[in-house]
Design a protein around this motif. Sequence first.
Motif, mmCIF file in Angstrom:
data_model
loop_
_atom_site.group_PDB
_atom_site.id
_atom_site.type_symbol
_atom_site.label_atom_id
_atom_site.label_comp_id
_atom_site.label_asym_id
_atom_site.label_seq_id
_atom_site.Cartn_x
_atom_site.Cartn_y
_atom_site.Cartn_z
ATOM 1 N N ILE A 1 0.846 -1.195 0.000
ATOM 2 C CA ILE A 1 0.000 0.000 0.000
ATOM 3 C C ILE A 1 0.877 1.239 0.000
ATOM 4 O O ILE A 1 1.797 1.354 0.810
ATOM 5 C CB ILE A 1 -0.942 0.013 1.230
ATOM 6 C CG1 ILE A 1 -1.987 -1.113 1.114
ATOM 7 C CG2 ILE A 1 -1.661 1.351 1.338
ATOM 8 C CD1 ILE A 1 -1.546 -2.427 1.643
ATOM 9 N N LYS A 2 0.591 2.127 -0.949
ATOM 10 C CA LYS A 2 1.242 3.435 -0.991
ATOM 11 C C LYS A 2 0.230 4.506 -0.590
ATOM 12 O O LYS A 2 -0.900 4.506 -1.086
ATOM 13 C CB LYS A 2 1.756 3.771 -2.395
ATOM 14 C CG LYS A 2 2.962 2.988 -2.851
ATOM 15 C CD LYS A 2 3.411 3.502 -4.220
ATOM 16 C CE LYS A 2 4.617 2.744 -4.746
ATOM 17 N NZ LYS A 2 5.051 3.276 -6.062
ATOM 18 N N ILE A 3 0.651 5.420 0.301
ATOM 19 C CA ILE A 3 -0.145 6.603 0.635
ATOM 20 C C ILE A 3 0.699 7.825 0.304
ATOM 21 O O ILE A 3 1.843 7.930 0.764
ATOM 22 C CB ILE A 3 -0.569 6.607 2.114
ATOM 23 C CG1 ILE A 3 -1.432 5.387 2.428
ATOM 24 C CG2 ILE A 3 -1.326 7.883 2.456
ATOM 25 C CD1 ILE A 3 -1.796 5.244 3.886
ATOM 26 N N LEU A 4 0.164 8.721 -0.510
ATOM 27 C CA LEU A 4 0.878 9.926 -0.927
ATOM 28 C C LEU A 4 0.194 11.133 -0.301
ATOM 29 O O LEU A 4 -1.036 11.262 -0.359
ATOM 30 C CB LEU A 4 0.892 10.058 -2.449
ATOM 31 C CG LEU A 4 1.419 8.831 -3.218
ATOM 32 C CD1 LEU A 4 1.259 9.040 -4.713
ATOM 33 C CD2 LEU A 4 2.867 8.571 -2.869
ATOM 34 N N ASP A 5 0.995 12.040 0.317
ATOM 35 C CA ASP A 5 0.418 13.223 0.956
ATOM 36 C C ASP A 5 0.021 14.258 -0.097
ATOM 37 O O ASP A 5 0.248 14.053 -1.300
ATOM 38 C CB ASP A 5 1.372 13.803 2.001
ATOM 39 C CG ASP A 5 2.635 14.406 1.402
ATOM 40 O OD1 ASP A 5 2.669 14.653 0.180
ATOM 41 O OD2 ASP A 5 3.586 14.650 2.151
ATOM 42 N N ALA B 1 2.216 11.981 11.128
ATOM 43 C CA ALA B 1 2.232 11.592 9.709
ATOM 44 C C ALA B 1 1.096 12.218 8.926
ATOM 45 O O ALA B 1 1.226 12.491 7.736
ATOM 46 C CB ALA B 1 2.182 10.068 9.589
ATOM 47 N N PHE B 2 -0.049 12.472 9.572
ATOM 48 C CA PHE B 2 -1.211 13.004 8.868
ATOM 49 C C PHE B 2 -1.548 14.422 9.319
ATOM 50 O O PHE B 2 -2.689 14.853 9.195
ATOM 51 C CB PHE B 2 -2.417 12.084 9.094
ATOM 52 C CG PHE B 2 -2.201 10.672 8.625
ATOM 53 C CD1 PHE B 2 -2.176 10.365 7.280
ATOM 54 C CD2 PHE B 2 -1.999 9.643 9.540
ATOM 55 C CE1 PHE B 2 -1.967 9.070 6.839
ATOM 56 C CE2 PHE B 2 -1.797 8.346 9.117
ATOM 57 C CZ PHE B 2 -1.770 8.050 7.762
ATOM 58 N N ALA C 1 -3.604 10.464 -1.618
ATOM 59 C CA ALA C 1 -3.849 9.393 -2.589
ATOM 60 C C ALA C 1 -3.454 8.065 -1.968
ATOM 61 O O ALA C 1 -2.530 7.994 -1.152
ATOM 62 C CB ALA C 1 -3.055 9.638 -3.870
ATOM 63 N N ILE C 2 -4.173 7.002 -2.320
ATOM 64 C CA ILE C 2 -3.837 5.653 -1.859
ATOM 65 C C ILE C 2 -3.778 4.732 -3.063
ATOM 66 O O ILE C 2 -4.611 4.825 -3.980
ATOM 67 C CB ILE C 2 -4.844 5.141 -0.804
ATOM 68 C CG1 ILE C 2 -4.400 3.775 -0.274
ATOM 69 C CG2 ILE C 2 -6.262 5.109 -1.333
ATOM 70 C CD1 ILE C 2 -5.175 3.298 0.931
ATOM 71 N N GLU C 3 -2.751 3.872 -3.112
ATOM 72 C CA GLU C 3 -2.566 2.922 -4.198
ATOM 73 C C GLU C 3 -2.409 1.524 -3.606
ATOM 74 O O GLU C 3 -1.686 1.343 -2.617
ATOM 75 C CB GLU C 3 -1.328 3.272 -5.036
ATOM 76 C CG GLU C 3 -1.393 4.651 -5.673
ATOM 77 C CD GLU C 3 -0.103 5.017 -6.397
ATOM 78 O OE1 GLU C 3 0.851 4.204 -6.341
ATOM 79 O OE2 GLU C 3 -0.048 6.105 -7.006
ATOM 80 N N ILE C 4 -3.063 0.530 -4.211
ATOM 81 C CA ILE C 4 -2.970 -0.863 -3.780
ATOM 82 C C ILE C 4 -2.206 -1.639 -4.847
ATOM 83 O O ILE C 4 -2.605 -1.648 -6.020
ATOM 84 C CB ILE C 4 -4.366 -1.492 -3.575
ATOM 85 C CG1 ILE C 4 -5.258 -0.569 -2.737
ATOM 86 C CG2 ILE C 4 -4.235 -2.860 -2.940
ATOM 87 C CD1 ILE C 4 -4.780 -0.320 -1.347
ATOM 88 N N PHE D 1 -8.447 10.431 -1.048
ATOM 89 C CA PHE D 1 -9.290 10.655 0.118
ATOM 90 C C PHE D 1 -8.859 11.953 0.790
ATOM 91 O O PHE D 1 -7.715 12.396 0.634
ATOM 92 C CB PHE D 1 -9.221 9.477 1.097
ATOM 93 C CG PHE D 1 -7.852 9.226 1.677
ATOM 94 C CD1 PHE D 1 -7.495 9.747 2.916
ATOM 95 C CD2 PHE D 1 -6.925 8.461 0.992
ATOM 96 C CE1 PHE D 1 -6.240 9.504 3.454
ATOM 97 C CE2 PHE D 1 -5.662 8.213 1.517
ATOM 98 C CZ PHE D 1 -5.324 8.741 2.754
ATOM 99 N N ASP D 2 -9.772 12.573 1.507
ATOM 100 C CA ASP D 2 -9.529 13.864 2.149
ATOM 101 C C ASP D 2 -9.294 13.682 3.644
ATOM 102 O O ASP D 2 -9.951 12.860 4.295
ATOM 103 C CB ASP D 2 -10.706 14.817 1.946
ATOM 104 C CG ASP D 2 -10.873 15.219 0.482
ATOM 105 O OD1 ASP D 2 -9.841 15.524 -0.142
ATOM 106 O OD2 ASP D 2 -12.007 15.208 -0.021
ATOM 107 N N ILE D 3 -8.337 14.468 4.173
ATOM 108 C CA ILE D 3 -8.132 14.570 5.619
ATOM 109 C C ILE D 3 -8.426 16.008 6.019
ATOM 110 O O ILE D 3 -7.825 16.952 5.478
ATOM 111 C CB ILE D 3 -6.706 14.173 6.020
ATOM 112 C CG1 ILE D 3 -6.489 12.680 5.773
ATOM 113 C CG2 ILE D 3 -6.431 14.518 7.474
ATOM 114 C CD1 ILE D 3 -5.125 12.174 6.185
#
Length: 644
Positions: free
Chosen positions: A250-254, A297-298, A305-308, A320-322
């Motif tokens: 899993i990649k999470i991009l800020d 981290a958040f 963005a999230i990538e699987i 997704f929004d934070i």
Amino acid sequence: MAHSLKITIAFIFLLFAVTGGYAQQSCYQIGLNEGRALFDEAQRLSRSGRCVDAAPKYWEALSRFRLTRSCRDLPANHELRSWEDRCINGITSCGAKYDETTVLATSSRLLRFAATAGAEQTITVNSNSDAWSVESLQSWCTARKNGNRLIVSCRENTSSAGRTARIVVTSNALTVEVTIEQAGKTQTQTPVETPVADKFEVTSVKLAGGYPDGASGQFGEELFNDMTSLRAQLTGNYTVKESKPISLDIKILDPSGKLVSDAGSGYTFSQSITLQSGAHQDAPIELTAWKPSVTTAFDVAGKYAIEIWNAGVKQFDTTFDIAERQVPLSESIRITGVQFAGRYADNSTTSFGDSLYNNIQFVTPRITSVNVTGGNKIIPLDFRLLDPDGNVLIPTSALSRHKEVRISGNIRQTYIFDAPEWGYASGTPFGKPGVYKFEVSCEGVRLYDTSFEVLPKRVVRAAAVKVAGMKTIFGVKAGLNLSSITNNTSNLNFSPSMSPNFHAGIFVELNLNPKDDKPGLLGVQPEILYSRQGFAVDGDAVSFDYAVGLLMLKLHVHKNVNVELGPWFSYLLSVSPENATIGGQSIQLSDLKGGKDVGAAVGIGYDFDMGLMVGARYLYGLSDMANNLSWTNQVIAISLGWKF
């Protein structure tokens, strides 16, 4: 204590001003050192495979070396040319082309795809121009620009033979080529890089956050920037003959496109899941919560963005929004403790946490707090003090009852600050011994309350005994020397620079007319020190070992702060090296041994109540080191010592 803080800041400013006077003399050395540091950082990034970050560092180092060419003390045999060449080699070795105006590099120069269609891969483009463009040289391979990222996809390869494409990234006159390799189909029509599952695809992702208070959100609910963990629930379609495990990356991009990770890999986290045998449609797959080691981290609110990924193939991506959590100001700060110090009619003070007595005129609360939320905020705090009978005390100044505290930075960061003094300009509000209560509120919400005891009488401390005449204090000290020389020898042309060395020794302070625990205004301080001094020339150090005697006149401008002025005398014990080539001439430095030197010194110091002392001095030589060498010593000495 507020006065002590101001004096400490002034001391630091004076030390900076004294040291800054030598900036021009060491301009070349400073520029060279700064450029080397940037170059070393670029090399570290390059060796770890982060050329996309290393190339701009090489450019920054190159700019610093070029700026250093304007230094007045630039030596004839300077090293700048060789360092500039190394920077240019570093730029080209990272895949970027050397150009005076443009930087261009990519995070990867090779991407590999399976034969099937639908997979996408992303690389990062680093350029100081937003006008960079991309072109695919084969029709079966496409690339599109998305901010500072390049998203590449390939059509299905129906041939059994693998194929290769090229993508060209262009910025002004620079180009970088990225090679795309796609495997051919086998007889069973499966990709060469086969995922563990016979068939597996992710169709949607829902997220939920965990928070510092232990609360966990539901999947699909709004996420906030004080999250301490993140859970993901996947929906997928898959078919397997037998139950088997597969690994998901899993990649999470800020919001800036940077990977959120503390694992040092190319993914945020990885997890193994087990696929049950049979065909499954819209099956839920819940991943274990990921808890980053960095609790912030958040912190940045915005679109993530999230990538699987599975077996090197991206299965799904979405955004997704934070949101930034809006909380009342009273919940933005948490008070964890309060200590008190007192001030008496003679302006003497107690330390925080010491006993307080009923003849104090003012009490200062020192508050320890924790920042609960992110962002910059101004927290209005109100204070209330009650006597042992529960009556509210009214201070002389209404300002004692209120303070606005500015907080910023990371969540859970500790802040320590002093509330305003509380008391009367004359008389004492604390004449009644007993337990007093102190309360802290914000916008009508009580945040904290505590108590402190006021004793019936003040105990006279040994250090506060009034002594007429003189007080003798012995001490030891040691510290750093930043030394150089002034060269006035007409036939010897070179530019000495500062060299770091050390000093150590003993001293005796004779203080006149001390009162209680406060020193008298005037004092005399003889010292005997071992002092290593010298200078640097062309990168080589010349050291002089001295026995130094000082006689300093001290003025105690505050209980803890003093300034000093006086002469010094020195005897040269040894020299290293004993001979050297300086300014193109061979000099027998050993001839200087046994030389005597005199000069003047000026400084400033701060004495802590427990006996610790810090100080800084500037020593200037008034005599030549030898008849044939018109050299005079100059030293900035920073000391740490202890008074017994």
